[in-house]
Design a protein around this motif. Structure first.
Motif, PDB file in Angstrom:
ATOM      1  N   GLU A 162      30.587  42.916  44.631  1.00 13.37           N
ATOM      2  CA  GLU A 162      29.766  42.647  45.803  1.00 13.37           C
ATOM      3  C   GLU A 162      29.179  41.252  45.684  1.00 13.37           C
ATOM      4  O   GLU A 162      29.019  40.712  44.589  1.00 13.37           O
ATOM      5  CB  GLU A 162      28.630  43.676  45.890  1.00 13.37           C
ATOM      6  CG  GLU A 162      29.124  45.111  46.002  1.00 13.37           C
ATOM      7  CD  GLU A 162      27.981  46.080  45.916  1.00 13.37           C
ATOM      8  OE1 GLU A 162      28.220  47.284  46.012  1.00 13.37           O
ATOM      9  OE2 GLU A 162      26.831  45.616  45.751  1.00 13.37           O
ATOM     10  N   THR A 163      28.885  40.649  46.810  1.00 13.05           N
ATOM     11  CA  THR A 163      28.335  39.296  46.798  1.00 13.05           C
ATOM     12  C   THR A 163      26.899  39.306  46.283  1.00 13.05           C
ATOM     13  O   THR A 163      26.082  40.116  46.685  1.00 13.05           O
ATOM     14  CB  THR A 163      28.350  38.697  48.215  1.00 13.05           C
ATOM     15  OG1 THR A 163      29.692  38.689  48.670  1.00 13.05           O
ATOM     16  CG2 THR A 163      27.807  37.282  48.199  1.00 13.05           C
ATOM     17  N   ARG A 164      26.616  38.366  45.363  1.00  7.71           N
ATOM     18  CA  ARG A 164      25.257  38.224  44.827  1.00  7.71           C
ATOM     19  C   ARG A 164      24.701  36.918  45.370  1.00  7.71           C
ATOM     20  O   ARG A 164      25.134  35.837  44.993  1.00  7.71           O
ATOM     21  CB  ARG A 164      25.307  38.199  43.287  1.00  7.71           C
ATOM     22  CG  ARG A 164      23.914  38.179  42.655  1.00  7.71           C
ATOM     23  CD  ARG A 164      24.036  38.228  41.149  1.00  7.71           C
ATOM     24  NE  ARG A 164      22.738  38.146  40.527  1.00  7.71           N
ATOM     25  CZ  ARG A 164      21.943  39.152  40.286  1.00  7.71           C
ATOM     26  NH1 ARG A 164      22.327  40.354  40.651  1.00  7.71           N
ATOM     27  NH2 ARG A 164      20.788  38.996  39.699  1.00  7.71           N
ATOM     28  N   THR A 165      23.779  37.014  46.272  1.00  6.70           N
ATOM     29  CA  THR A 165      23.329  35.844  47.036  1.00  6.70           C
ATOM     30  C   THR A 165      22.414  34.919  46.240  1.00  6.70           C
ATOM     31  O   THR A 165      22.376  33.730  46.493  1.00  6.70           O
ATOM     32  CB  THR A 165      22.590  36.301  48.297  1.00  6.70           C
ATOM     33  OG1 THR A 165      21.495  37.120  47.922  1.00  6.70           O
ATOM     34  CG2 THR A 165      23.528  37.076  49.203  1.00  6.70           C
ATOM     35  N   GLU A 166      21.674  35.437  45.226  1.00 11.92           N
ATOM     36  CA  GLU A 166      20.700  34.612  44.519  1.00 11.92           C
ATOM     37  C   GLU A 166      21.321  33.374  43.880  1.00 11.92           C
ATOM     38  O   GLU A 166      20.795  32.277  44.016  1.00 11.92           O
ATOM     39  CB  GLU A 166      19.996  35.416  43.413  1.00 11.92           C
ATOM     40  CG  GLU A 166      19.204  36.614  43.911  1.00 11.92           C
ATOM     41  CD  GLU A 166      19.991  37.882  43.869  1.00 11.92           C
ATOM     42  OE1 GLU A 166      21.151  37.859  44.316  1.00 11.92           O
ATOM     43  OE2 GLU A 166      19.468  38.905  43.401  1.00 11.92           O
ATOM     44  N   ALA A 167      22.467  33.537  43.202  1.00 10.97           N
ATOM     45  CA  ALA A 167      23.090  32.403  42.531  1.00 10.97           C
ATOM     46  C   ALA A 167      24.560  32.314  42.905  1.00 10.97           C
ATOM     47  O   ALA A 167      25.348  31.723  42.194  1.00 10.97           O
ATOM     48  CB  ALA A 167      22.935  32.530  41.022  1.00 10.97           C
ATOM     49  N   VAL A 168      24.920  32.865  44.034  1.00 13.57           N
ATOM     50  CA  VAL A 168      26.295  32.871  44.518  1.00 13.57           C
ATOM     51  C   VAL A 168      27.226  33.472  43.466  1.00 13.57           C
ATOM     52  O   VAL A 168      28.328  32.985  43.266  1.00 13.57           O
ATOM     53  CB  VAL A 168      26.757  31.445  44.912  1.00 13.57           C
ATOM     54  CG1 VAL A 168      27.939  31.523  45.856  1.00 13.57           C
ATOM     55  CG2 VAL A 168      25.636  30.660  45.536  1.00 13.57           C
ATOM     56  N   LEU A 169      26.755  34.475  42.770  1.00 12.18           N
ATOM     57  CA  LEU A 169      27.567  35.144  41.744  1.00 12.18           C
ATOM     58  C   LEU A 169      27.845  36.574  42.177  1.00 12.18           C
ATOM     59  O   LEU A 169      26.948  37.254  42.692  1.00 12.18           O
ATOM     60  CB  LEU A 169      26.835  35.157  40.396  1.00 12.18           C
ATOM     61  CG  LEU A 169      26.746  33.821  39.663  1.00 12.18           C
ATOM     62  CD1 LEU A 169      25.891  33.972  38.417  1.00 12.18           C
ATOM     63  CD2 LEU A 169      28.130  33.311  39.294  1.00 12.18           C
ATOM     64  N   PRO A 170      29.063  37.052  41.999  1.00 11.78           N
ATOM     65  CA  PRO A 170      29.390  38.429  42.378  1.00 11.78           C
ATOM     66  C   PRO A 170      28.752  39.428  41.424  1.00 11.78           C
ATOM     67  O   PRO A 170      28.552  39.138  40.249  1.00 11.78           O
ATOM     68  CB  PRO A 170      30.912  38.467  42.268  1.00 11.78           C
ATOM     69  CG  PRO A 170      31.223  37.439  41.242  1.00 11.78           C
ATOM     70  CD  PRO A 170      30.210  36.343  41.420  1.00 11.78           C
ATOM     71  N   HIS A 171      28.416  40.574  41.941  1.00 11.39           N
ATOM     72  CA  HIS A 171      27.914  41.663  41.102  1.00 11.39           C
ATOM     73  C   HIS A 171      29.082  42.560  40.732  1.00 11.39           C
ATOM     74  O   HIS A 171      29.789  43.064  41.597  1.00 11.39           O
ATOM     75  CB  HIS A 171      26.859  42.481  41.828  1.00 11.39           C
ATOM     76  CG  HIS A 171      26.429  43.700  41.059  1.00 11.39           C
ATOM     77  ND1 HIS A 171      25.668  43.616  39.917  1.00 11.39           N
ATOM     78  CD2 HIS A 171      26.698  45.013  41.258  1.00 11.39           C
ATOM     79  CE1 HIS A 171      25.475  44.838  39.442  1.00 11.39           C
ATOM     80  NE2 HIS A 171      26.089  45.708  40.239  1.00 11.39           N
ATOM     81  N   ILE A 172      29.309  42.753  39.443  1.00 17.00           N
ATOM     82  CA  ILE A 172      30.446  43.529  38.956  1.00 17.00           C
ATOM     83  C   ILE A 172      29.937  44.884  38.483  1.00 17.00           C
ATOM     84  O   ILE A 172      29.091  44.956  37.594  1.00 17.00           O
ATOM     85  CB  ILE A 172      31.178  42.796  37.813  1.00 17.00           C
ATOM     86  CG1 ILE A 172      31.579  41.395  38.288  1.00 17.00           C
ATOM     87  CG2 ILE A 172      32.391  43.571  37.348  1.00 17.00           C
ATOM     88  CD1 ILE A 172      32.173  40.538  37.202  1.00 17.00           C
ATOM     89  N   ALA A 173      30.451  45.947  39.079  1.00 22.22           N
ATOM     90  CA  ALA A 173      29.962  47.293  38.774  1.00 22.22           C
ATOM     91  C   ALA A 173      30.162  47.649  37.310  1.00 22.22           C
ATOM     92  O   ALA A 173      29.259  48.165  36.652  1.00 22.22           O
ATOM     93  CB  ALA A 173      30.673  48.300  39.678  1.00 22.22           C
ATOM     94  N   ASP A 174      31.341  47.384  36.753  1.00 22.89           N
ATOM     95  CA  ASP A 174      31.641  47.717  35.361  1.00 22.89           C
ATOM     96  C   ASP A 174      32.404  46.552  34.744  1.00 22.89           C
ATOM     97  O   ASP A 174      33.634  46.526  34.746  1.00 22.89           O
ATOM     98  CB  ASP A 174      32.468  49.005  35.282  1.00 22.89           C
ATOM     99  CG  ASP A 174      32.520  49.570  33.862  1.00 22.89           C
ATOM    100  OD1 ASP A 174      32.168  48.818  32.919  1.00 22.89           O
ATOM    101  OD2 ASP A 174      32.884  50.743  33.704  1.00 22.89           O
ATOM    102  N   PRO A 175      31.696  45.567  34.186  1.00 25.98           N
ATOM    103  CA  PRO A 175      32.333  44.340  33.693  1.00 25.98           C
ATOM    104  C   PRO A 175      33.437  44.578  32.662  1.00 25.98           C
ATOM    105  O   PRO A 175      34.432  43.858  32.640  1.00 25.98           O
ATOM    106  CB  PRO A 175      31.170  43.556  33.082  1.00 25.98           C
ATOM    107  CG  PRO A 175      29.958  44.064  33.783  1.00 25.98           C
ATOM    108  CD  PRO A 175      30.234  45.507  34.034  1.00 25.98           C
ATOM    109  N   GLN A 176      33.274  45.605  31.799  1.00 25.28           N
ATOM    110  CA  GLN A 176      34.255  45.808  30.741  1.00 25.28           C
ATOM    111  C   GLN A 176      35.567  46.390  31.254  1.00 25.28           C
ATOM    112  O   GLN A 176      36.542  46.481  30.505  1.00 25.28           O
ATOM    113  CB  GLN A 176      33.674  46.698  29.646  1.00 25.28           C
ATOM    114  CG  GLN A 176      32.521  46.035  28.890  1.00 25.28           C
ATOM    115  CD  GLN A 176      32.186  46.750  27.593  1.00 25.28           C
ATOM    116  OE1 GLN A 176      33.012  47.436  27.010  1.00 25.28           O
ATOM    117  NE2 GLN A 176      30.958  46.585  27.135  1.00 25.28           N
ATOM    118  N   LYS A 177      35.592  46.799  32.531  1.00 25.15           N
ATOM    119  CA  LYS A 177      36.825  47.309  33.103  1.00 25.15           C
ATOM    120  C   LYS A 177      37.585  46.254  33.898  1.00 25.15           C
ATOM    121  O   LYS A 177      38.633  46.540  34.475  1.00 25.15           O
ATOM    122  CB  LYS A 177      36.525  48.515  34.005  1.00 25.15           C
ATOM    123  CG  LYS A 177      36.111  49.761  33.233  1.00 25.15           C
ATOM    124  CD  LYS A 177      35.967  50.952  34.162  1.00 25.15           C
ATOM    125  CE  LYS A 177      35.607  52.215  33.370  1.00 25.15           C
ATOM    126  NZ  LYS A 177      35.483  53.401  34.260  1.00 25.15           N
TER     127      LYS A 177
END
Length: 286
Positions: A11-26
């Motif tokens: 999902e789009t992360r607006t604070e630092a234009v970084l995406p939010h990853i639900a489960d990074p290790q996957k």
């Protein structure tokens, strides 16, 4: 800026234009490489200590954790039962790589990170797997000797001798022997393990503890007597006679007094004076 992965919703992360990853290790390795570039780019402009900076750094650690597992597999057959520890120290190497990586290097992060990860793992084994302290020179010699023994065993079709190893490595035989002795400090076994001696009856349950020497309590008595002997020579004849009766013949104070024609109380005072003198002398010598 939405980003899709093969195995996780983003999902789009607006604070630092970084995406939010639900489960990074996957996140798949291919996607991890692309995401790493994005996160490293933002990591350079985010203020250290902020929530956004911490999020970017933690995400980089998690999506690249597969590099640690990849490196750890090389050491899974060491038999030390330390895979969790290997992964932990490998992760330390990964974190160091993340903190030192710059996109301007124009090199893939994986190529940059793996040496850091492997370096931490090797340092872990170097510092923890020796059962006793052995100088670095001898630790390295042990590895060299192990390789040489394997090569020569194939060439000679037998176990190489010290002379064979010395000639092969162009070092002295004394140095080879020193290295072989040092190798004994690489691992330790429990003294409760059963012995492998051919002379041990099967099923006897005999362990190394049964045949390992221990401190002999009688040695302290011998040392005390050795120290006491010259002190006894400083006593006069009467004092030595009383000591001999009391501790040699095990006579009571009353019996000693009767034998010498004095009271038990007098013998008690003499014994106390003698023993104090001897005790002080032994403490002084020790």
């Amino acid at each position: 800026m939405p980003v899709s992965t093969q195995s996780g919703s983003v999902e789009t992360r607006t604070e630092a234009v970084l995406p939010h990853i639900a489960d990074p290790q996957k996140v798949a390795p291919k996607d991890a490489r692309e995401l790493s570039k994005l996160f490293f780019d933002q990591l350079q402009v985010l203020e250290e200590g902020t929530h956004e900076h911490q999020y970017a750094r933690n995400t980089l650690i998690e999506i690249n954790q597969s590099l640690v597992y990849y490196a750890a597999k090389r050491y899974r057959n060491r038999g030390d039962g330390q895979l969790d520890d290997i992964i932990q120290v490998g992760t330390i190497g990964l974190i160091k790589a993340i903190d030192r990586f710059e996109l301007s290097r124009e090199v893939e992060f994986t190529s940059f990170a793996v040496p850091y990860i492997v370096g931490e793992i090797k340092r872990f084994f170097r510092d923890t797997t020796w059962s006793v302290h052995v100088p670095r020179r001898l630790q390295e010699l042990r590895v060299t000797l192990a390789k040489a023994m394997e090569e020569l065993s194939s060439l000679l079709d037998r176990d190489p001798t010290v002379a064979d190893l010395a000639a092969h490595l162009t070092i002295g035989e004394e140095e080879v022997i020193e290295g072989l002795i040092a190798a004994n400090g690489y691992t330790a076994g429990s003294i409760d393990m059963p012995t492998d001696s051919d002379h041990t009856p099967s099923g006897s349950g005999r362990t190394y503890a049964d045949i390992t020497g221990d401190l002999d309590p009688g040695m302290e008595l011998v040392e005390n007597l050795h120290t006491l002997a010259p002190l006894l020579q400083t006593l006069d004849d009467r004092e030595r006679t009383i000591i001999a009766m009391r501790f040699g013949q095990e006579m009571t104070q009353a019996e000693i007094g009767k034998h010498l024609g004095v009271s038990q109380m007098h013998i008690s005072r003499i014994l106390n004076r003698i023993l104090t003198k001897l005790r002080t002398g032994m403490l002084t010598q020790n």
